[in-house]
Write a protein that holds these residues in place. Structure first.
Motif, PDB file in Angstrom:
ATOM      1  N   ILE A 198       0.821  -1.164   0.068  1.00  0.00           N
ATOM      2  CA  ILE A 198      -0.054  -0.025   0.158  1.00  0.00           C
ATOM      3  C   ILE A 198       0.861   1.129   0.046  1.00  0.00           C
ATOM      4  CG2 ILE A 198      -1.496   1.483   1.370  1.00  0.00           C
ATOM      5  CD1 ILE A 198      -2.853  -1.236   2.225  1.00  0.00           C
ATOM      6  N   THR A 199       1.881   1.208   0.831  1.00  0.00           N
ATOM      7  CA  THR A 199       2.862   2.426   1.068  1.00  0.00           C
ATOM      8  C   THR A 199       3.346   2.758  -0.638  1.00  0.00           C
ATOM      9  OG1 THR A 199       3.408   1.968   2.970  1.00  0.00           O
ATOM     10  CG2 THR A 199       4.971   3.280   2.100  1.00  0.00           C
ATOM     11  N   TRP A 200       3.889   1.772  -1.275  1.00  0.00           N
ATOM     12  CA  TRP A 200       4.502   1.888  -2.540  1.00  0.00           C
ATOM     13  C   TRP A 200       3.405   2.178  -3.536  1.00  0.00           C
ATOM     14  CZ3 TRP A 200       9.185   2.948  -3.491  1.00  0.00           C
ATOM     15  CH2 TRP A 200      10.298   2.386  -2.695  1.00  0.00           C
ATOM     16  N   TYR A 201       2.280   1.554  -3.529  1.00  0.00           N
ATOM     17  CA  TYR A 201       0.927   2.047  -4.502  1.00  0.00           C
ATOM     18  C   TYR A 201       0.847   3.548  -4.321  1.00  0.00           C
ATOM     19  CZ  TYR A 201       0.258  -3.001  -5.744  1.00  0.00           C
ATOM     20  OH  TYR A 201       0.125  -3.964  -6.355  1.00  0.00           O
ATOM     21  N   ALA A 202       0.515   3.970  -3.083  1.00  0.00           N
ATOM     22  CA  ALA A 202       0.441   5.303  -2.824  1.00  0.00           C
ATOM     23  C   ALA A 202       1.263   6.399  -3.173  1.00  0.00           C
ATOM     24  CB  ALA A 202       0.115   5.335  -1.076  1.00  0.00           C
ATOM     25  N   GLN A 203       2.511   5.926  -3.141  1.00  0.00           N
ATOM     26  CA  GLN A 203       3.516   6.929  -3.684  1.00  0.00           C
ATOM     27  C   GLN A 203       3.331   6.711  -5.293  1.00  0.00           C
ATOM     28  OE1 GLN A 203       7.618   6.158  -2.320  1.00  0.00           O
ATOM     29  NE2 GLN A 203       7.024   5.057  -0.627  1.00  0.00           N
ATOM     30  N   ALA A 204       3.197   5.685  -5.541  1.00  0.00           N
ATOM     31  CA  ALA A 204       3.206   5.743  -7.355  1.00  0.00           C
ATOM     32  C   ALA A 204       1.920   6.315  -7.487  1.00  0.00           C
ATOM     33  CB  ALA A 204       2.961   4.381  -7.726  1.00  0.00           C
ATOM     34  N   ASP A 205       0.737   6.367  -7.077  1.00  0.00           N
ATOM     35  CA  ASP A 205      -0.518   7.093  -7.227  1.00  0.00           C
ATOM     36  C   ASP A 205      -0.260   8.647  -7.161  1.00  0.00           C
ATOM     37  OD1 ASP A 205      -3.406   7.601  -7.280  1.00  0.00           O
ATOM     38  OD2 ASP A 205      -3.209   8.090  -5.084  1.00  0.00           O
ATOM     39  N   GLN A 206       0.450   8.970  -6.318  1.00  0.00           N
ATOM     40  CA  GLN A 206       0.632  10.517  -6.083  1.00  0.00           C
ATOM     41  C   GLN A 206       1.662  10.905  -7.124  1.00  0.00           C
ATOM     42  OE1 GLN A 206       2.592  10.752  -2.206  1.00  0.00           O
ATOM     43  NE2 GLN A 206       0.518  10.352  -1.153  1.00  0.00           N
ATOM     44  N   ILE A 228      -1.697   5.401 -13.007  1.00  0.00           N
ATOM     45  CA  ILE A 228      -3.181   5.110 -12.796  1.00  0.00           C
ATOM     46  C   ILE A 228      -3.127   3.534 -12.312  1.00  0.00           C
ATOM     47  CG2 ILE A 228      -4.106   7.032 -14.016  1.00  0.00           C
ATOM     48  CD1 ILE A 228      -4.684   5.010 -16.309  1.00  0.00           C
ATOM     49  N   GLN A 229      -2.283   2.863 -12.812  1.00  0.00           N
ATOM     50  CA  GLN A 229      -2.371   1.133 -12.528  1.00  0.00           C
ATOM     51  C   GLN A 229      -2.047   1.237 -11.164  1.00  0.00           C
ATOM     52  OE1 GLN A 229      -2.990  -1.419 -13.939  1.00  0.00           O
ATOM     53  NE2 GLN A 229      -2.512  -2.850 -12.489  1.00  0.00           N
ATOM     54  N   ALA A 230      -1.339   1.915 -10.293  1.00  0.00           N
ATOM     55  CA  ALA A 230      -1.257   2.025  -8.818  1.00  0.00           C
ATOM     56  C   ALA A 230      -2.518   2.522  -8.107  1.00  0.00           C
ATOM     57  CB  ALA A 230      -0.077   2.853  -8.253  1.00  0.00           C
ATOM     58  N   THR A 231      -3.266   3.329  -8.815  1.00  0.00           N
ATOM     59  CA  THR A 231      -4.437   3.869  -8.344  1.00  0.00           C
ATOM     60  C   THR A 231      -5.481   2.807  -8.333  1.00  0.00           C
ATOM     61  OG1 THR A 231      -3.868   6.028  -8.986  1.00  0.00           O
ATOM     62  CG2 THR A 231      -6.210   5.777  -8.370  1.00  0.00           C
ATOM     63  N   ALA A 263      -8.900   6.677 -11.160  1.00  0.00           N
ATOM     64  CA  ALA A 263      -8.205   5.778 -12.285  1.00  0.00           C
ATOM     65  C   ALA A 263      -8.995   5.607 -13.508  1.00  0.00           C
ATOM     66  CB  ALA A 263      -8.018   4.478 -11.674  1.00  0.00           C
ATOM     67  N   ALA A 264     -10.381   5.849 -13.332  1.00  0.00           N
ATOM     68  CA  ALA A 264     -11.248   5.522 -14.646  1.00  0.00           C
ATOM     69  C   ALA A 264     -10.887   7.083 -15.531  1.00  0.00           C
ATOM     70  CB  ALA A 264     -12.692   5.594 -14.287  1.00  0.00           C
ATOM     71  N   ASP A 265     -11.087   8.137 -14.507  1.00  0.00           N
ATOM     72  CA  ASP A 265     -10.769   9.459 -15.152  1.00  0.00           C
ATOM     73  C   ASP A 265      -9.422   9.563 -16.137  1.00  0.00           C
ATOM     74  OD1 ASP A 265     -13.275  10.376 -14.437  1.00  0.00           O
ATOM     75  OD2 ASP A 265     -12.476  11.571 -12.573  1.00  0.00           O
ATOM     76  N   GLY A 266      -8.466   8.768 -15.394  1.00  0.00           N
ATOM     77  CA  GLY A 266      -7.290   8.621 -16.161  1.00  0.00           C
ATOM     78  C   GLY A 266      -7.258   7.779 -17.373  1.00  0.00           C
ATOM     79  N   GLY A 267      -8.180   6.958 -17.596  1.00  0.00           N
ATOM     80  CA  GLY A 267      -8.545   6.019 -18.825  1.00  0.00           C
ATOM     81  C   GLY A 267      -8.081   4.450 -18.671  1.00  0.00           C
ATOM     82  N   HIS A 268      -8.210   4.136 -17.215  1.00  0.00           N
ATOM     83  CA  HIS A 268      -7.952   2.843 -16.877  1.00  0.00           C
ATOM     84  C   HIS A 268      -9.177   2.184 -17.120  1.00  0.00           C
ATOM     85  CE1 HIS A 268      -6.750  -0.614 -14.627  1.00  0.00           C
ATOM     86  NE2 HIS A 268      -5.770  -0.481 -14.527  1.00  0.00           N
ATOM     87  N   MET A 269      -9.068   1.159 -18.093  1.00  0.00           N
ATOM     88  CA  MET A 269     -10.305   0.547 -18.329  1.00  0.00           C
ATOM     89  C   MET A 269     -11.093  -0.503 -17.451  1.00  0.00           C
ATOM     90  SD  MET A 269     -11.598   1.546 -21.177  1.00  0.00           S
ATOM     91  CE  MET A 269     -10.832   2.669 -22.554  1.00  0.00           C
TER      92      MET A 269
END
Length: 354
Positions: A95-103, A107-110, A137-143
């Motif tokens: 979660i910590t790493w996903y959160a950094q990638a999200d920030q 969008i895959q991390a999101t 993530a959807a707004d970013g185009g993640h299907m």
């Protein structure tokens, strides 16, 4: 409305290599590491190692980039820890790493974060948080995020109840090739939920999802073929084929319906033994059908015994068989009977098993 009951799986489910195999492959993994001295342009070495099963090598390569704010590398580290690939599973660290990638805009991390909060995997479930992340993530185009957000609009609890918006989002994911989305959009088209009814388009989508191996779609598509939903003419052979595919995949409804067609010799060569085997497999999943029981009543006890033995070893074959038949044989490869004038299975029995 019968939409898919499970959200699209988000976490990678690759199995970690056994320790011995990892040890044997470390020489090649080290070669990958050495490529850092002069990496080919455009090649993601960390993901390349990951895809080849060199998870520890992938982790080391990704950590160097992640320290410099590389969002893709941070997501990869999250994947490795989330799934325990080469390291002990550690959801909080993931979660910590996903959160950094999200920030940092991945969008895959999101989406992965959304799935964790949606399912409560290793963390307290927080569907409101998940809905916000799906939306981002959807707004970013993640299907896959669009698909999940569409389901939330259908549910109407953590997103605005809006079937029209749901159909649009699920439709985008269906167009992108997600079989679950193709199935759900087809059901919406059949029922006119949030979108104008269109049986032809629904059949096309169900066929696409069936070809991608989605058992629920295979069962629905088979039923529509049997009912003649396309042009009014019943396609028993096509129905048997797709019920058989669903049965092979372990779908209980498909097993019951395929067993009925095998017992009735409708669209497929009669095979009471295989029909009884699939009845047993469906029963193990809690699905029984009185009509199927009646169709198999009076079957030779030896045939039923062989069916039970095959069911015990399914999807393999019993060791006693010297020339085992393939219980999961493609129905299309099964010779048809000389005539198909046997009484048809009542539609109510096909559409309402058990």
């Amino acid at each position: 409305m019968r939409l898919a009951t499970a959200l699209l799986a988000g976490l990678i489910t690759l199995s970690a290599l056994p320790a011995a195999a990892q040890s044997e492959q470390m020489d090649e993994a080290l070669d990958i590491s050495r490529m850092l001295l002069n990496p080919p342009e455009g090649v993601d070495l960390a993901y390349g190692a990951f895809q080849r099963g060199y998870y520890l090598t992938a982790l080391r390569l990704a950590e160097r980039r992640a320290a410099n704010g590389d969002a893709v590398a941070q997501t990869l580290i999250g994947e490795i820890h989330a799934n325990g690939l080469g390291v002990p599973q550690d959801i909080p660290r993931a979660i910590t790493w996903y959160a950094q990638a999200d920030q940092n805009g991945d969008i895959q991390a999101t989406f992965q974060l959304a799935m964790i909060y949606q399912t409560g995997t290793g963390v307290q479930r927080n569907r409101e948080r998940a809905a916000a992340l799906f939306k981002k993530a959807a707004d970013g185009g993640h299907m896959a995020a669009k698909y999940n957000l569409g389901l939330l609009h259908v549910e109407g609890t953590y997103a605005e109840p809006n079937l029209v918006e749901a159909a649009e989002l699920i439709g985008e994911a269906a167009e992108a090739g997600l079989p679950e989305a193709q199935y759900d959009l087809a059901i919406m088209l059949l029922e006119g939920a949030g979108i104008a009814p269109d049986t032809t388009m629904a059949l096309d989508l169900l066929e696409l999802a069936s070809e991608q191996g989605l058992p629920e779609a295979q069962v629905e598509y088979a039923t529509l073929l049997y009912m003649g939903a396309s042009d009014g003419s019943r396609d028993a052979q096509g129905a048997a084929r797709w019920y058989g595919r669903a049965a092979e995949a372990g779908n209980a409804v498909g097993q019951v319906r395929y067993a009925m067609m095998l017992a009735a010799a409708e669209g497929v060569q009669q095979d009471l033994e295989t029909a009884a085997m699939y009845r047993t497999l469906a029963r193990r999943q809690g699905l029984t059908d009185d009509t199927l029981d009646q169709m198999l009543r009076g079957t030779d006890p030896a045939t039923l015994a062989r069916a039970e033995e095959r069911a015990r070893y399914w999807p393999g074959v019993p060791p006693s068989e010297t020339s085992p038949r393939d219980a999961r044989q493609d129905p299309a490869d099964t010779p048809l009977p000389n005539t198909l004038d046997t009484p048809p299975i009542p539609l109510d029995d096909l559409t309402n098993p058990g």
